[in-house]
Design a protein around this motif. Structure first.
Motif, PDB file in Angstrom:
ATOM      1  N   ASP A 245       8.086 -70.625  29.946  1.00 16.50           N
ATOM      2  CA  ASP A 245       7.884 -69.968  28.350  1.00 16.50           C
ATOM      3  C   ASP A 245       8.916 -68.737  28.535  1.00 16.50           C
TER       4      ASP A 245
ATOM      5  N   GLU B  99      12.425 -69.044  28.848  1.00 18.09           N
ATOM      6  CA  GLU B  99      13.188 -69.439  27.174  1.00 18.09           C
ATOM      7  C   GLU B  99      13.183 -67.359  27.026  1.00 18.09           C
ATOM      8  N   LYS B 100      11.620 -66.748  27.786  1.00 20.94           N
ATOM      9  CA  LYS B 100      12.667 -65.434  27.206  1.00 20.94           C
ATOM     10  C   LYS B 100      13.861 -64.702  27.954  1.00 20.94           C
TER      11      LYS B 100
END
Length: 849
Positions: free
Chosen positions: A233, A236-237
């Motif tokens: 996650d 992805e950021k």
């Protein structure tokens, strides 16, 4: 043309004949004493020629003769810089130190120091040598450049001293330098390599405040590290932030994401990204390269997706022509994992026909696979083939063989492999020795393990964290937790020298303090100690060690959390286990199958059925499939509260989903049906168990004993006859009680029939079995038959050789029967008419009552 010009021209003309050029230079220049000063201009020319051809003894001679003249300082520094730039780091540093000693006031340019520092880095020299050059530069009154600081920070980061690199970064302005984008990039990479990825992320904000824009390399470094830690996650950021800064993710970015997904077992998700890269050109996605294909191939092979792997191989051949050696090795590794150890030769033949020569790694994959399967003779055959192909075995080859012998408990043979290795000029490394060390500790051979440690030290093997972990694990197995903790604590300050705490005189280990300090505890060290403390019931100490680990910047993983979850659930402290789960979620650790199995066991002990159903639903939501352990915990709980139909339904679900029930599964359900006197259902489940697990003694024993205790004598008698015919081990069968019961029912003929059957099948008949028959004959007045049986009992008791021989005979028979009846593969059972079909039909009848 003057004499210098002629000499220079002659030297250049013989640049490819360095020996002649050197003779010419010596005759014209070095033969004069003192040397003509104006000939100093020819020194760089001959130096270039000699360095280019690696003639270091001649360079030493040249420096020794030129160093006498102060006018030649510039020429000497030129030689030093040329040596450094050409990769001759030792010679460059050695001559530089001689020049500094001979001419302490010599004017040296910063670029000379930069060249030396850069050479040290490329040669992976210890950071102390680099720092000496920096201190000498400062002592010479020179101001380092930003490039110099970047080199120093790179050296510190490579040595794992990222905080020292940060301190140097912060002090750059004191020397009139400012960090550039490369300075930030070096620190970002250093923090990532040290596992401090969050600090790297903070550094990017600082970079922007300094009006520098992170480039694609910096972003990719962060994304790769987040992916390696399973923090997809956050990765992805970072990728989104990269787009906001106007930078498009390149193929390296996508490869990092695909690699992380494959490592997590999420190959289908990685495959979707791979497919998008291939077809969505209008979105500006980069095209996959060879590395992308190899990552996907590795992922498919790892997960056993053989059809997808073969399709991908066809695509690779079509796109790139021939496959690389790396791709072939990945395919071979997949083939070995698949169990196709007999097909490896055909793949190697394909490599050769495609002009891809197998490497030592290729053969090592096969040898390692064979050794892990215990096929040591075959591994030896591959080793011979390897040598006949002109490829010499390396340390990995012999280490795989040593590991294979150790796994079989053959320590002496493993030692022979090490000796063979050394005879063939291949030195064992720390990994090889750790294999032997681990096995010795595992078998409790402490004195032999200590002798091996001594030899490792004497031969100069730098003991590493793995070595310390093996010793700590061995101490925990012995129950010597305090000593294990003492070593762990000592590793932070003394490295592997902490092993001296074992109390052995030979362990005045690790003279090189710098190397010693690299040997610090890791997650395995802490998980081993924490697990030992939890098993010993020392939970408070375990929690303190866990807190200490976090304070040392070691990020806990799911395995360490699972230790606490398992311990709390075993103790019935479900609320405490749930608290651990919350902390796991906070730290971004994924719950594993082991996590849920521990919870299932804990909930089952407390008969919390509603919570168990919720647990199954949560597992499905998280994409985790329950295994046989999960189902067994659930089924046991249902049976405990007499919800046998629900238990049968769960067994149905197991079969439908392809989860192989084991003997424990069936024993739980059969025993529960017998407990409620539903022997008909118990027998139907028993028949199903035979189709799934095979004719196993524990199944027969359980049902026979329950039938007998429940008064179902005829059914018990029939089942016992079948067990005898199959020559099962009847040691736990209550057959003496069966004989006694039959005799009490006045069925002497049946009792004698069972005894005769046992004798014919080679079983040793306990004379005590015959006593109920003898008593019954006496009660019925059959004196002659009773006297004949009494004589037979007397003979059996006195004939020790008969008893011993019979015992040996039945032992051999039982051993062969056990080997002949292995459990069936579940995938095969699913396609058999007498397998899952019968199992499911039987189960439906049981569920309907």
């Amino acid at each position: 043309m003057d004499q210098i010009g002629k000499l220079r021209k002659a030297l250049f003309g013989n640049a490819e004949n360095p020996k002649l050029a050197w003779l010419l230079f010596k005759r014209v220049v070095l033969s004069s004493s003192p040397h003509p000063p104006h000939y100093a201009r020819t020194v760089p020319v001959i130096a270039r020629i000699l360095i280019r051809h690696g003639m270091l003894p001649e360079i030493d001679h040249l420096v020794g003769r030129v160093i006498d003249s102060e006018a030649s300082q510039a020429s000497l520094l030129f030689i030093v810089k040329s040596l450094a730039s050409s990769g001759f780091c030792d010679a460059a540093v050695s001559h530089f130190k001689s020049i500094r000693a001979r001419f302490p006031d010599c004017a040296i340019a910063v670029f000379v120091y930069n060249a030396l520092i850069d050479a040290c880095l490329k040669e992976h020299r210890c950071v102390d040598g680099v720092l000496w050059l920096y201190k000498d530069m400062i002592g010479a009154g020179l101001c380092p450049e930003t490039y110099t600081f970047n080199l120093l920070m790179l050296a510190l980061c490579d040595a794992g001293r990222v905080e020292d690199a940060r301190n140097l970064f912060d002090r750059m302005h004191e020397k009139g330098c400012s960090p550039n984008e490369y300075s930030f990039g070096i620190l970002v990479r250093g923090y990532c390599a040290a596992g401090l990825v969050d600090k790297s992320f903070e550094l990017m904000d600082e970079m922007k405040r300094s009006r520098f824009s992170p480039n694609v390399v910096v972003y990719n470094t962060l994304i790769s590290r987040f992916c390696k830690e399973g923090r997809t996650d956050e990765a992805e950021k970072v990728a989104e932030r990269m787009r906001e800064d106007g930078l498009l993710p390149d193929v390296v970015t996508f490869n990092a994401r695909i690699s992380a997904l494959c490592n997590e077992g999420k190959v289908l998700e990685a495959s979707r990204i791979f497919r998008d890269m291939q077809i969505d050109k209008e979105l500006g996605l980069p095209q996959p390269n060879k590395i992308t294909y190899e990552l996907m191939l590795k992922g498919f092979c790892k997960e056993g997706m053989w059809e997808e792997a073969e399709t991908l191989v066809s695509s690779m051949k079509e796109k790139f022509g021939t496959m690389t050696l790396q791709s072939y090795n990945v395919r071979l590794l997949g083939l070995v994992r698949k169990g196709g150890l007999l097909d490896w030769q055909s793949l190697i033949d394909e490599m050769v026909s495609s002009d891809v020569e197998p490497s030592v790694s290729t053969y090592n994959i096969v040898i390692d696979g064979l050794c892990k399967k215990g096929m040591l003779r075959d591994a030896r055959s591959v080793l011979r083939l390897m040598r006949s192909s002109g490829i010499s075995p390396d340390t990995i080859t012999y280490s795989a063989l040593a590991q294979g012998y150790c796994s079989k408990g053959k320590i002496l043979e493993a030692g022979d492999v090490i000796h063979e290795m050394m005879r063939n000029g291949c030195s064992p490394n720390i990994y090889t020795c750790n294999i032997l060390l681990h096995r010795l500790w595992k078998e409790g051979k402490v004195s032999e393990a200590e002798k091996l440690l001594q030899k490792m030290n004497e031969r100069g093997y730098g003991l590493d964290t793995v070595t310390c972990n093996i010793v700590i694990h061995g101490l925990c197995l012995k129950g010597d937790l305090d000593k294990a903790i003492e070593i762990l604590d000592g590793m932070w300050s003394h490295g592997s020298a902490a092993l001296g705490n074992l109390g052995n005189s030979f362990l005045a280990l690790v003279e090189d303090s710098n190397f010693s300090k690299k040997c610090t505890p890791d997650l395995v060290t802490y998980s081993t100690v924490i697990s030992g403390l939890c098993k010993a019931g020392r939970m408070a100490e375990a929690k303190r060690k866990f807190a200490e680990m976090i304070s040392r910047n070691l990020r806990p993983d799911s395995a360490i959390y699972d230790i606490f979850v398992y311990t709390y659930c075993k103790e019935g402290k479900i609320s405490s286990a749930m608290g651990v789960l919350k902390d796991m979620d906070k730290k971004g650790c994924n719950r594993t199958l082991q996590t849920y199995n521990s919870l299932a066991q804990g909930l089952a002990k407390k008969n919390q059925i509603f919570e168990l159903y919720g647990l199954l639903d949560e597992m499905k939501d998280r994409g985790l499939s329950p295994d046989v352990f999960t189902y067994n915990s659930f089924i046991r709980c249902l049976c405990e509260v007499d919800r046998l139909k629900d238990a049968a339904s769960l067994l149905d679900e197991m079969i439908q989903k392809g989860v192989l029930p084991n003997i424990i599964t069936f024993k739980i359900i059969i025993g529960s049906f017998c407990k409620t006197a539903d022997f008909a259902s118990a027998q139907e489940i028993f028949e199903m168990a035979l189709h799934v697990c095979g004719h196993k003694e524990p199944l027969y024993c359980l049902l026979f004993n329950e039938l007998l205790l429940g008064g179902n004598i005829e059914e018990a008698k029939d089942l016992f006859r079948v067990a005898l015919d199959r020559q099962l081990d009847i040691g736990d069968f209550l057959y003496v009680d069966l004989i006694k019961t039959i005799c009490e029912d006045d069925k002497l003929k049946d009792a004698n029939g069972i005894i005769d059957r046992m004798i014919k099948r080679g079983y040793v008949v306990d004379p005590a079995m015959l006593m109920p028959v003898l008593d019954a004959l006496n009660e019925r007045g059959n004196r002659e038959e009773a006297e004949e049986l009494a004589n037979k009992i007397t003979e059996m008791v006195s004939d020790e050789s008969f008893v011993s021989g019979a015992n040996q005979k039945i032992g051999r028979r039982l051993h062969s029967r056990r080997n002949a009846h292995k459990g069936s593969d579940w995938r095969t059972i699913l396609h058999r008419d007498d397998g899952s079909g019968i199992a499911l039909r039987t189960l439906k009848r049981v569920q309907k009552g």
